[in-house]
Design a protein around this motif. Structure first.
Motif, PDB file in Angstrom:
ATOM      1  N   ALA A 185      -2.260   5.607   2.463  1.00  0.00           N
ATOM      2  CA  ALA A 185      -3.424   4.714   2.363  1.00  0.00           C
ATOM      3  C   ALA A 185      -4.409   4.986   3.497  1.00  0.00           C
ATOM      4  CB  ALA A 185      -2.978   3.261   2.388  1.00  0.00           C
ATOM      5  N   ILE A 204       0.844  -1.193   0.000  1.00  0.00           N
ATOM      6  CA  ILE A 204       0.000   0.000   0.000  1.00  0.00           C
ATOM      7  C   ILE A 204       0.881   1.246   0.000  1.00  0.00           C
ATOM      8  CG2 ILE A 204      -1.988  -1.061   1.141  1.00  0.00           C
ATOM      9  CD1 ILE A 204      -0.987   0.177   3.779  1.00  0.00           C
ATOM     10  N   GLU A 224      -8.329   1.080   2.919  1.00  0.00           N
ATOM     11  CA  GLU A 224      -7.352   0.479   2.003  1.00  0.00           C
ATOM     12  C   GLU A 224      -6.406  -0.473   2.746  1.00  0.00           C
ATOM     13  OE1 GLU A 224      -6.771   3.914  -1.403  1.00  0.00           O
ATOM     14  OE2 GLU A 224      -5.946   4.293   0.608  1.00  0.00           O
TER      15      GLU A 224
END
Length: 184
Positions: A14, A10, A18
């Motif tokens: 993020a 990620i 997420e």
């Protein structure tokens, strides 16, 4: 230092949604029953990044003075390399300079557990839970320390608290089930 963002694949900005999505995607790819080592890395990254306080501290590690950051990174390496005593010494040095950094205290608590010193680990995790009662990761670590000490009823109580904060966390469910199995 472990790059938790790359472990979860990620971006540094993020969102919590997420982070959760990436965590569950990886858990499906690396289930704990078949990939326990990889799952532990994924869970650790998730627990640090999902909580805004530990995530902020994790991001602040880069801002530590170089010598303190060096000791922290060397402590992480020592712990992951199996040198638990060395890791404890290095992390205790970091704590002298940064006693309030919960991410460093958490890692030191884990090192104490690996060194079979559950009393020191419990003290650390109890303080962390008191400081950050909404942190499911710290509640899990305290539950695990209680379980290692053989205090299964206390561990069950802490696992339940952690699950009330993060009901989708598989490692919490597994820990709770193991405690129930130990208490018959």
């Amino acid at each position: 230092m472990k790059d938790y963002y790359s472990i979860l694949n990620i971006a540094k900005n993020a969102s919590p949604a997420e982070i959760k999505k990436a965590y569950f995607k990886l858990v499906r790819a690396f289930p704990p029953d078949r990939h326990s080592q990889e799952f532990m890395k994924i869970r650790e990254a998730y627990e640090v990044l999902i909580d805004e306080n530990t995530r902020r501290e994790y991001d602040q590690i880069d801002a530590m003075p170089a010598v303190v950051k060096f000791y922290f990174n060397e402590g992480c390496k020592a712990l992951s390399g199996g040198d638990v005593t060395g890791a404890i010494q290095l992390l205790e040095m970091v704590i002298k300079s940064y006693p309030r950094f919960s991410i460093v205290n958490s890692l030191l608590g884990e090192a104490y557990l690996k060194n079979e010193n559950s009393v020191k680990a419990i003290r650390i995790f109890e303080k962390l839970v008191e400081q950050e009662p909404q942190n499911a990761g710290f509640a899990r670590q305290l539950a695990h320390a209680y379980a290692m000490r053989g205090w299964y009823r206390k561990a069950i109580e802490r696992y339940r608290r952690a699950l009330s904060l993060d009901e989708d966390n598989i490692s919490l469910w597994l820990g709770l089930i193991n405690c129930f199995l130990e208490t018959d």
